[in-house]
Write a protein that holds these residues in place. Structure first.
Motif, short mmCIF file in Angstrom:
data_model
loop_
_atom_site.label_atom_id
_atom_site.label_comp_id
_atom_site.label_asym_id
_atom_site.label_seq_id
_atom_site.Cartn_x
_atom_site.Cartn_y
_atom_site.Cartn_z
N GLU A 235 -41.82 51.06 -58.83
CA GLU A 235 -41.63 52.42 -58.33
C GLU A 235 -40.34 53.06 -58.87
O GLU A 235 -40.15 54.28 -58.77
CB GLU A 235 -41.57 52.40 -56.79
CG GLU A 235 -42.90 52.02 -56.16
CD GLU A 235 -42.80 51.91 -54.66
OE1 GLU A 235 -41.66 52.05 -54.15
OE2 GLU A 235 -43.82 51.69 -53.99
N VAL A 236 -39.39 52.25 -59.41
CA VAL A 236 -38.12 52.79 -59.93
C VAL A 236 -38.37 53.48 -61.28
O VAL A 236 -38.81 52.85 -62.24
CB VAL A 236 -37.08 51.67 -60.09
CG1 VAL A 236 -35.80 52.23 -60.73
CG2 VAL A 236 -36.77 51.05 -58.73
N THR A 237 -38.08 54.79 -61.37
CA THR A 237 -38.25 55.60 -62.57
C THR A 237 -36.93 56.32 -62.88
O THR A 237 -36.05 56.43 -62.01
CB THR A 237 -39.38 56.63 -62.37
OG1 THR A 237 -39.03 57.47 -61.27
CG2 THR A 237 -40.70 55.93 -62.07
N PRO A 238 -36.77 56.83 -64.11
CA PRO A 238 -35.54 57.60 -64.42
C PRO A 238 -35.36 58.78 -63.49
O PRO A 238 -34.23 59.11 -63.11
CB PRO A 238 -35.79 58.04 -65.86
CG PRO A 238 -36.70 56.98 -66.42
CD PRO A 238 -37.59 56.58 -65.30
N GLU A 239 -36.42 59.44 -63.14
CA GLU A 239 -36.30 60.57 -62.22
C GLU A 239 -35.76 60.12 -60.87
O GLU A 239 -34.94 60.79 -60.24
CB GLU A 239 -37.66 61.25 -62.04
CG GLU A 239 -38.17 61.97 -63.29
CD GLU A 239 -38.80 60.99 -64.28
OE1 GLU A 239 -38.87 59.79 -63.93
OE2 GLU A 239 -39.17 61.41 -65.39
N LEU A 240 -36.23 58.93 -60.41
CA LEU A 240 -35.75 58.42 -59.12
C LEU A 240 -34.27 58.08 -59.20
O LEU A 240 -33.51 58.35 -58.27
CB LEU A 240 -36.58 57.20 -58.70
CG LEU A 240 -36.21 56.56 -57.37
CD1 LEU A 240 -36.39 57.56 -56.23
CD2 LEU A 240 -37.05 55.31 -57.11
N ILE A 241 -33.86 57.49 -60.33
CA ILE A 241 -32.44 57.15 -60.50
C ILE A 241 -31.58 58.41 -60.49
O ILE A 241 -30.52 58.47 -59.84
CB ILE A 241 -32.24 56.36 -61.80
CG1 ILE A 241 -32.96 55.00 -61.71
CG2 ILE A 241 -30.76 56.16 -62.10
CD1 ILE A 241 -32.95 54.21 -62.98
N LEU A 243 -32.31 61.23 -59.12
CA LEU A 243 -32.32 61.78 -57.77
C LEU A 243 -31.34 61.03 -56.87
O LEU A 243 -30.61 61.63 -56.08
CB LEU A 243 -33.73 61.70 -57.20
CG LEU A 243 -33.93 62.19 -55.77
CD1 LEU A 243 -33.54 63.68 -55.66
CD2 LEU A 243 -35.36 61.99 -55.31
N LYS A 244 -31.26 59.72 -57.02
CA LYS A 244 -30.33 58.94 -56.22
C LYS A 244 -28.88 59.30 -56.57
O LYS A 244 -28.02 59.38 -55.68
CB LYS A 244 -30.56 57.45 -56.46
CG LYS A 244 -31.87 56.91 -55.88
CD LYS A 244 -31.86 56.97 -54.37
CE LYS A 244 -33.11 56.38 -53.77
NZ LYS A 244 -33.10 56.44 -52.29
N GLN A 245 -28.62 59.54 -57.87
CA GLN A 245 -27.27 59.92 -58.27
C GLN A 245 -26.88 61.26 -57.65
O GLN A 245 -25.75 61.45 -57.19
CB GLN A 245 -27.18 59.99 -59.79
CG GLN A 245 -27.25 58.63 -60.47
CD GLN A 245 -27.24 58.73 -61.98
OE1 GLN A 245 -27.39 59.84 -62.54
NE2 GLN A 245 -27.06 57.59 -62.66
N ILE A 246 -27.81 62.17 -57.67
CA ILE A 246 -27.54 63.49 -57.06
C ILE A 246 -27.26 63.33 -55.58
O ILE A 246 -26.34 63.96 -55.03
CB ILE A 246 -28.73 64.44 -57.30
CG1 ILE A 246 -28.85 64.74 -58.81
CG2 ILE A 246 -28.57 65.72 -56.50
CD1 ILE A 246 -30.10 65.52 -59.17
N GLU A 247 -28.05 62.45 -54.87
CA GLU A 247 -27.82 62.24 -53.44
C GLU A 247 -26.44 61.65 -53.20
O GLU A 247 -25.73 62.03 -52.26
CB GLU A 247 -28.90 61.31 -52.89
CG GLU A 247 -30.29 61.95 -52.85
CD GLU A 247 -31.33 60.97 -52.34
OE1 GLU A 247 -30.98 59.79 -52.12
OE2 GLU A 247 -32.49 61.39 -52.13
N VAL A 248 -26.01 60.75 -54.08
CA VAL A 248 -24.67 60.15 -53.92
C VAL A 248 -23.58 61.19 -54.13
O VAL A 248 -22.60 61.25 -53.39
CB VAL A 248 -24.50 58.97 -54.90
CG1 VAL A 248 -23.05 58.48 -54.91
CG2 VAL A 248 -25.44 57.83 -54.52
N GLN A 249 -23.75 62.05 -55.14
CA GLN A 249 -22.77 63.10 -55.39
C GLN A 249 -22.70 64.08 -54.23
O GLN A 249 -21.62 64.52 -53.82
CB GLN A 249 -23.12 63.84 -56.69
CG GLN A 249 -22.94 62.98 -57.95
CD GLN A 249 -23.41 63.68 -59.21
OE1 GLN A 249 -23.85 64.83 -59.15
NE2 GLN A 249 -23.29 62.99 -60.35
N GLU A 250 -23.86 64.41 -53.68
CA GLU A 250 -23.87 65.33 -52.53
C GLU A 250 -23.14 64.70 -51.34
O GLU A 250 -22.41 65.39 -50.63
CB GLU A 250 -25.30 65.67 -52.16
CG GLU A 250 -26.00 66.57 -53.19
CD GLU A 250 -27.44 66.85 -52.80
OE1 GLU A 250 -27.91 66.18 -51.84
OE2 GLU A 250 -28.08 67.71 -53.43
#
Length: 310
Positions: A235-241, A243-250
């Motif tokens: 289930e881990v894709t570049p888009e998911l990664i 998205l997770k980075q954006i969530e961490v930055q937020e």
């Protein structure tokens, strides 16, 4: 003139007459009483005339008989219990003492034959010896342990053999019960030790099964975890990664207190952000002249170079 004396002997004759009359009445009464006999309930009666039996069976009730000549003997035809203890040896030569209770009865139709051929003590003459002989014969066919485990089968064989034996004498076997088997103390101790060993073996077997089941459960759980991890990796894709980075930055922005760090580094040279911020504020306060801006830019450049050199 001659005087006639009264007869004084007349009352004596009257007394004798009264006595003889009483005796006669007593004899009649005795004869009448002995002319009847009662057969009790649950019994069958047989006439006995001068020691000879009559084959006519009498039912319970009152019956006539010849006084002092005939008598009526009664035979119990109800179910009777005979108990006996028998000592024998099992097939494996273990001494066995057996207590047996047999319920039997007399056939009403053949009471005359039984009493004429055997007599009233048929229980001691026929029943008890037959029980002992048959019990010894049957117990000798089985090992001692089987006598305990197969008590019903042993009792059935004893009942069948005893029924066949007593039928020759017109006796009916209703039921048989083996009350108790008694063995030697040494055999009882060996049986107890064997039972303890069996219980321990059963416990060990159950423990082994439990360990095997627990191991299977752990393997199944590990397989389930590995399968779950495999699915998660798929289930881990570049888009998911991303998205997770954006969530961490937020989350970092939400936690930021509005203060910039004094220095920052990475791929770019170290820059004194505090100095840069102070120069910018001074330029804004002086009206933004070109000379001051140039001086501020030179100061910033010098500070950056100094920081880079350090």
């Amino acid at each position: 003139m001659q005087v006639v004396e009264p007869n004084v002997r007349k009352p004596r004759f009257q007394l004798k007459g009264i006595i003889w009359t009483a005796v006669l009445l007593l004899i009649v009464l005795i004869v009448v009483i002995n002319s009847f006999a009662t057969v009790q309930y649950g019994n069958v009666g047989l006439y006995k005339t001068f020691g000879k039996l009559n084959d006519n069976a009498l039912s319970p009730g009152i019956h006539l008989k010849i006084p002092f000549v005939q008598s009526i003997i009664q035979v119990n035809v109800q179910v009777t219990k005979a108990e006996t203890d028998t000592s024998a040896s099992s097939k494996d030569l273990q001494p066995v003492s057996t207590h047996v209770a047999v319920n039997y009865s007399v056939d009403k139709a053949t009471v005359y034959k039984l009493m004429n051929n055997i007599g009233g003590s048929f229980d001691n003459v026929i029943v008890n010896p037959a029980i002992q002989e048959i019990v010894k014969e049957v117990t000798a066919r089985y090992p001692a342990e089987d006598l305990i485990a197969k008590r019903d089968i042993v009792a059935g064989e004893v009942r069948d053999a005893l029924t066949k034996r007593l039928a020759k004498y017109d006796l009916v076997v209703n039921d048989i019960n083996i009350v108790n088997f008694k063995f030697s103390d040494a055999f009882d101790q060996s049986i107890e030790a064997k039972q303890v060993a069996q219980q321990q073996a059963l416990k060990a077997e159950n423990d082994l099964k439990r360990v095997q089941i627990e191991a299977q459960q752990k393997v199944a759980q590990a397989q389930a975890d590995a399968e779950s991890l495999k699915l998660k990796k798929q289930e881990v894709t570049p888009e998911l990664i991303q998205l997770k980075q954006i969530e961490v930055q937020e989350q970092a922005v939400e936690k930021w207190d509005g203060k910039l760090p004094s220095v920052t580094g990475g791929a770019t040279p170290f820059i004194d952000l505090n100095g840069l911020s102070g120069s910018s504020k001074a330029a804004a306060g002086d009206g933004g002249t070109s000379a001051d801006s140039t001086a501020a830019g030179d100061a910033t450049t010098d500070g950056g170079e100094s920081a880079a050199k350090q």
